[in-house]
Scaffold this motif. Structure first.
Motif, PDB file in Angstrom:
ATOM      1  N   GLU B  37     -51.165 -48.389   6.102  1.00  0.00           N
ATOM      2  CA  GLU B  37     -50.376 -48.236   4.882  1.00  0.00           C
ATOM      3  C   GLU B  37     -49.058 -47.529   5.199  1.00  0.00           C
ATOM      4  O   GLU B  37     -49.050 -46.372   5.608  1.00  0.00           O
ATOM      5  CB  GLU B  37     -51.157 -47.451   3.833  1.00  0.00           C
ATOM      6  N   GLY B  38     -47.955 -48.241   5.008  1.00  0.00           N
ATOM      7  CA  GLY B  38     -46.654 -47.653   5.297  1.00  0.00           C
ATOM      8  C   GLY B  38     -45.852 -47.351   4.041  1.00  0.00           C
ATOM      9  O   GLY B  38     -44.933 -46.550   4.066  1.00  0.00           O
ATOM     10  N   CYS B  39     -46.182 -48.041   2.942  1.00  0.00           N
ATOM     11  CA  CYS B  39     -45.387 -47.809   1.726  1.00  0.00           C
ATOM     12  C   CYS B  39     -46.202 -47.966   0.456  1.00  0.00           C
ATOM     13  O   CYS B  39     -45.869 -47.402  -0.568  1.00  0.00           O
ATOM     14  CB  CYS B  39     -44.191 -48.763   1.691  1.00  0.00           C
ATOM     15  N   GLY B  40     -47.258 -48.757   0.498  1.00  0.00           N
ATOM     16  CA  GLY B  40     -48.079 -48.956  -0.696  1.00  0.00           C
ATOM     17  C   GLY B  40     -47.386 -49.764  -1.785  1.00  0.00           C
ATOM     18  O   GLY B  40     -47.843 -49.809  -2.922  1.00  0.00           O
ATOM     19  N   GLY B  42     -45.678 -53.021  -1.024  1.00  0.00           N
ATOM     20  CA  GLY B  42     -45.303 -54.376  -0.633  1.00  0.00           C
ATOM     21  C   GLY B  42     -43.957 -54.475   0.055  1.00  0.00           C
ATOM     22  O   GLY B  42     -43.341 -55.537   0.065  1.00  0.00           O
ATOM     23  N   GLU B  43     -43.488 -53.388   0.641  1.00  0.00           N
ATOM     24  CA  GLU B  43     -42.140 -53.405   1.212  1.00  0.00           C
ATOM     25  C   GLU B  43     -42.081 -53.295   2.727  1.00  0.00           C
ATOM     26  O   GLU B  43     -41.009 -53.413   3.305  1.00  0.00           O
ATOM     27  CB  GLU B  43     -41.318 -52.242   0.604  1.00  0.00           C
ATOM     28  N   CYS B  44     -43.207 -53.022   3.385  1.00  0.00           N
ATOM     29  CA  CYS B  44     -43.119 -52.790   4.836  1.00  0.00           C
ATOM     30  C   CYS B  44     -43.960 -53.747   5.680  1.00  0.00           C
ATOM     31  O   CYS B  44     -43.698 -53.903   6.862  1.00  0.00           O
ATOM     32  CB  CYS B  44     -43.476 -51.348   5.170  1.00  0.00           C
ATOM     33  N   GLY B  45     -44.992 -54.323   5.119  1.00  0.00           N
ATOM     34  CA  GLY B  45     -45.803 -55.278   5.865  1.00  0.00           C
ATOM     35  C   GLY B  45     -46.816 -54.680   6.824  1.00  0.00           C
ATOM     36  O   GLY B  45     -47.535 -55.416   7.504  1.00  0.00           O
ATOM     37  N   CYS B  47     -49.505 -53.418   6.170  1.00  0.00           N
ATOM     38  CA  CYS B  47     -50.864 -53.653   5.655  1.00  0.00           C
ATOM     39  C   CYS B  47     -51.212 -55.135   5.648  1.00  0.00           C
ATOM     40  O   CYS B  47     -52.157 -55.543   4.978  1.00  0.00           O
ATOM     41  CB  CYS B  47     -50.945 -53.101   4.244  1.00  0.00           C
ATOM     42  N   ASN B  57     -49.744 -58.857   1.749  1.00  0.00           N
ATOM     43  CA  ASN B  57     -49.729 -57.401   1.825  1.00  0.00           C
ATOM     44  C   ASN B  57     -50.960 -56.870   1.100  1.00  0.00           C
ATOM     45  O   ASN B  57     -51.058 -56.986  -0.122  1.00  0.00           O
ATOM     46  CB  ASN B  57     -48.464 -56.847   1.161  1.00  0.00           C
ATOM     47  N   CYS B  59     -51.819 -54.077   0.273  1.00  0.00           N
ATOM     48  CA  CYS B  59     -51.621 -52.996  -0.694  1.00  0.00           C
ATOM     49  C   CYS B  59     -51.287 -53.538  -2.069  1.00  0.00           C
ATOM     50  O   CYS B  59     -51.329 -52.812  -3.055  1.00  0.00           O
ATOM     51  CB  CYS B  59     -50.528 -52.035  -0.219  1.00  0.00           C
TER      52      CYS B  59
END
Ligand code: FES
Ligand code: FES
Lengths: 754, 156
Positions: B37-40, B42-45, B47, B57, B59
């Protein structure tokens, strides 16, 4: 040198690609408690009350912890001691921590966080550093809101400017840059029954974390053990601030006597963690008709935010780098780190130098233009070379590869070969920058410039080693394993690095300033001496030759003179154990002396320097101002590349981070000091679609005091990209952008104004 | 809510609370922590998982949406100790630094190569443009995906 200079595959790489590496968020302990941080809703104000009465009915709520709960000192010690762990009476920035809530689950902790009532009386804050400087009424730090003033005084600037054919004077500004490591900050604090505290987490500097936790919990350093978990990127953003995160978890853990986990949300991370200092630079430089850089006068101001944290040392580095990698005999620099009511800024790849280098390298191109001289030729005439003395008075006795990096990028980039390529509304431009980087902590962090290491050879010829510096992705673990394997003559696969842990080696200072390879590499070479000597001694007995004729490499010992005479190191080590010979070693490395006079800016601030040149080729659309970057050539003198593929990857990664700084990245604050775009959808970092062709070029002028000639350089790839882009835009369409980021809109406006 | 789905080839029957996110189901209930989990948001991928072969994604997806579908996480890509060619290529091309983004990038690449065994540079860039990597600068990731595509073709 079998393994040195070889691109072996990443140590621990298999875990990374199979998803197994343990990051802090993956840790689960029995009875684990979760917490969430209560933050200031205003930039400056007095805390009237923190009320959790409406949380008491929430099932699973475990309590509120604030400054009042702290058993030790409410301070995060960094350079000065002005930053509290939790604001007690006065809040000084939007998002400043004022307490934590703890609960049985993350969801409950967040429910409680929403119910907490914080009453703060808002006060007028200082948001703009230029206004904060010497503000008559509001005092955030000392009498003048200045954390540090640094200077360089050399020669006579005024008369030197009179000799100049061309003088350029302008103001440059750069915004906050956010680290945007993909793994958010996080910590787990685990109190043990014997009263000691274990901390696990994502970090660059376990010894900083240990000091802070010990201070806040009133524990001796011996009772706090800090273990780094796999760390998902740092770039400076996990240098000092993890100490805050650790204390936020450790306080409830200590008082509840249960393990506590704290993982930051992305927006929380972006709002409250450190950033690259926004800067304001006024720069004047002049050159004589023969193309000699004659005088530099500059004022450099960085916005430190609410607490000093690392600002004094960031400013130090920025000041040392404020003349670029050139000879110049007349210099007058004043630089200031100013206090404001905003999030404290800190370390970020380049550490105060990318901002000032943006000005330095923009100026160099403008001087060349004024002289009608090719910018590469103008730099050639002024670049430092071996034997020269820098503008701060340091003699460079060896290993200055600046010029070679310049020639390499010129050769590889098709420098200014653009006439046939311009088409339609697009104009092609080439931009150059040459930069340097003082490796290690230098005179700004002298007392920390040492590091320890330990090597243990096991009876089966497997080896573990420990160091006090950390791998956050940059590849230190692999490079150091190569060094140990080479020193002991064993295959790379036999070597395992233990997770960095404060209980394994003495305090080795931070993992910053591109120092890990050089410092820990040297300490490991010393640590290998004893086991290596045992191996050579036993080999000479088994081979019946003299010790100095024994060569060890990749698991075999052989006779230097007669390669047929061989014995495996495995067998040697077995014998060594049988004979109870020492196969463990400790290493301790101190750097050579550094110095700096804060009044004159004269001294030997760093033990060695890395050098680099970049050429950016891009196209600008004259109708829209849009920039398309086509190719970046980036050459770096790294002393010696122990693992060339990893050096290349560092270059490529840094270049792209620098491209973000140049073109899109800008964290914005409103007039009340609140950050406006703390998310990846509005804070725009480069994606795969934004990546041009990148050509990394390695130059090797060995550093005599480095392991196998290597020296650190990991920060440098970011540092010269923004000015190279600005120079390329100027080359393409003749407009000069002096405030980062260089957006299409700014270019479009400048084109219209032409 | 009781649902059936395939997770890394295994048939799973699970009772799932209504609002649970897929990423939490994987990380908390199945201990599949390779999904990061990098952002929760849907913005970093970080997950990314494959749902019926397509990258999503996790998350942003509710666990309940798994019903009747087949999912692959990074843990399901290698066969025991044998790495998938994409995983191997990421190592050989030095496309991994901190590795926090790697599971997501590898799965996105896997899905691309399953569909287009010989992708163009443009297709590669597009396929992974939702997966942020702050360390590598992506060049070696492109190289890894090209290497994997070659291995893939040569093995046919
Ligand atoms: S965590 Fe799902 S996209 Fe970032
Ligand atoms: S390798 Fe660190 S984010 Fe990609």
């Amino acid at each position: 040198m079998g393994l040195i200079g070889k691109s072996v595959i990443k140590a621990g790489g298999v875990e990374r690609v199979t998803g197994k590496g343990t990051f802090v968020a993956d840790i689960k302990l029995p009875g684990m408690v979760y917490c969430a941080v209560i933050r200031s809703p205003v930039a400056r104000g007095d805390i009237i009350a923190i009320d959790d009465s409406s949380c008491n009915r929430v099932k699973g709520y475990l309590g509120l912890f604030t400054a009042k709960s702290i058993p030790g000192n409410n301070v995060i010690p960094i350079v000065f001691r002005d930053q509290p762990c939790f604001a007690a009476k006065r809040v000084n920035y939007h998002g400043e921590p004022i307490g934590v809530v703890a609960a049985e689950s993350k969801a409950i902790a967040h429910t409680a966080l929403n119910r907490i009532k914080v009453t703060v009386k808002e006060l007028e804050g200082l948001i703009d550093p230029l206004k904060a400087w010497g503000h008559r009424k509001i005092k955030l730090y000392g009498d003048d809101n200045i954390f540090r003033h640094s200077k360089i005084r050399r020669g006579d600037v005024e008369s030197a400017f009179r000799e100049c054919e061309v003088i350029i004077e302008d103001t440059y500004t750069t915004p906050y840059q956010e680290h945007a490591y993909i793994e958010p900050q996080g910590m787990v604090a685990n109190p043990l029954p014997d009263g000691t505290m274990e901390i696990y987490g994502s970090m660059q500097c376990p010894f900083y974390v240990r000091e802070a936790v010990a201070e806040v919990l009133a524990l001796p350093l011996s009772d706090v053990r800090v273990i780094q978990t796999s760390t998902g990127g740092g770039f400076g953003g996990k240098e000092d601030v993890p100490s805050l995160v650790a204390c936020q978890a450790a306080l409830p853990a200590c008082l509840l006597k249960r393990p506590v986990k704290l993982i930051y949300e992305r927006d929380e991370d972006m709002i409250s963690m450190s950033k690259r200092h926004p800067s304001w630079i006024h720069y004047k430089s002049g050159a004589t008709a023969d193309g000699i850089l004659r005088a530099i006068q500059a004022e450099y101001i960085i916005d430190g935010g609410a607490y000093s944290t690392l600002s004094p040392v960031v400013l130090f580095r920025g000041t040392v780098h404020s003349m670029g990698p050139y000879r110049c005999e007349n210099v007058h620099i004043d630089s200031y780190a100013v206090a404001t009511n905003k999030v404290p800024c800190g370390a970020f790849r380049g550490f105060g130098s990318p901002q000032i280098l943006f000005a330095v390298e923009s100026q160099m191109d403008r001087l060349a233009q004024g002289l009608k001289m090719d910018p590469a030729e103008f730099r050639r005439r002024n670049l430092l070379k071996t034997g020269d003395t820098t503008s701060f008075g340091q003699k460079l006795s060896w290993s200055v590869g600046a010029k070679e990096t310049l020639e390499k990028v010129v050769e590889h980039s098709g420098w200014r070969n653009h006439i046939p390529e311009s088409a339609g509304d697009k104009r092609i431009g080439y931009g150059l920058s040459t930069v340097f980087y003082g490796v290690g902590l230098g005179a700004g962090g002298k007392h920390l410039a040492r590091t320890g290491a330990r090597v243990m050879v096991e009876p089966d010829a497997s080896v573990t080693f420990s160091v006090g510096t950390t791998d956050m992705g940059q590849g230190m673990q692999t490079v150091l394993a190569q060094v140990v394997a080479q020193e002991l003559g064993l295959p790379f696969e036999n070597i395992r690095m233990m997770p960095t842990d404060t209980s394994r080696v003495p305090d080795s200072g931070p993992t910053v300033a591109s120092r890990a390879t050089t410092m820990s590499g040297n300490a490991l070479i010393i640590a290998c001496e004893k086991p290596r000597d045992s191996i050579l001694t036993e080999a000479s007995i088994l081979l019946k030759i003299e010790k100095h004729n024994v060569v060890i490499d990749e698991g075999i010992a052989f006779d230097r003179k007669d390669g047929r005479l061989k014995v495996t190191i495995k067998e040697i080590i077995k014998n060594c154990f049988g004979k109870r010979m020492p196969l463990t070693g400790d290493g301790w490395y101190n750097t050579p002396e550094t110095s700096w006079d804060n009044e004159t800016g004269i001294g030997e601030p760093y033990v060695t320097y890395a050098w680099a040149s970049n050429i950016v080729k891009l196209a600008v659309d004259t109708q829209t101002g849009e920039v398309e970057v086509l190719k970046i050539s980036s050459a770096h003198d790294v002393g010696k590349a122990i693992n060339p593929a990893m050096v290349e990857c560092q270059i490529e990664g840094g270049v792209i981070q620098g491209l973000g700084f140049a073109l899109t990245e800008e964290m914005m604050a409103d007039s009340k000091g609140k950050l406006l775009n703390p998310e990846f959808s509005t804070y725009i970092i480069p994606t795969a679609s934004d990546v041009p062709e990148i050509e990394p070029i390695i130059v090797e002028h060995p550093y005599p005091d480095g392991p196998y000639g290597a020296r650190g350089f990991g920060e440098q790839p970011l540092m010269g990209i923004a000015p190279a882009v600005a120079n390329a835009v100027a080359d393409a369409v003749g407009v000069r952008i002096t405030d980062l980021p260089i957006t299409a809109e700014k270019i479009w406006r400048a084109l219209r104004a032409k | 809510m009781k649902i059936k789905f395939r997770l890394n080839g295994r048939l799973i029957n699970a009772d799932i609370p209504g609002g649970m996110r897929l990423i939490d189901l994987l990380r908390e209930d199945f201990n599949l922590t390779g999904t990061r989990e990098g952002c929760g948001k849907g913005e970093c991928g970080a997950c990314t998982v494959l749902l019926d072969g397509k990258p999503v994604n996790s998350c942003l997806v509710l666990a309940a949406q798994l019903k009747g579908r087949a999912m692959v996480t990074i843990e399901g890509l290698s066969d025991g100790d044998t790495l998938d060619p994409v995983q191997r290529a990421f190592l050989e091309a030095t496309a991994v630094q901190c590795g926090f983004c790697s599971p997501g990038l590898i799965l996105a690449a896997k899905s691309l190569l399953d569909k287009y065994p010989d992708p163009s540079e443009e297709q590669i860039k597009r396929a992974i443009s939702g997966n942020l990597c702050r360390c590598t600068g992506y060049s070696k990731v492109f190289k890894a995906i090209k290497m994997a595509s070659e291995t893939h073709r040569n093995s046919k």
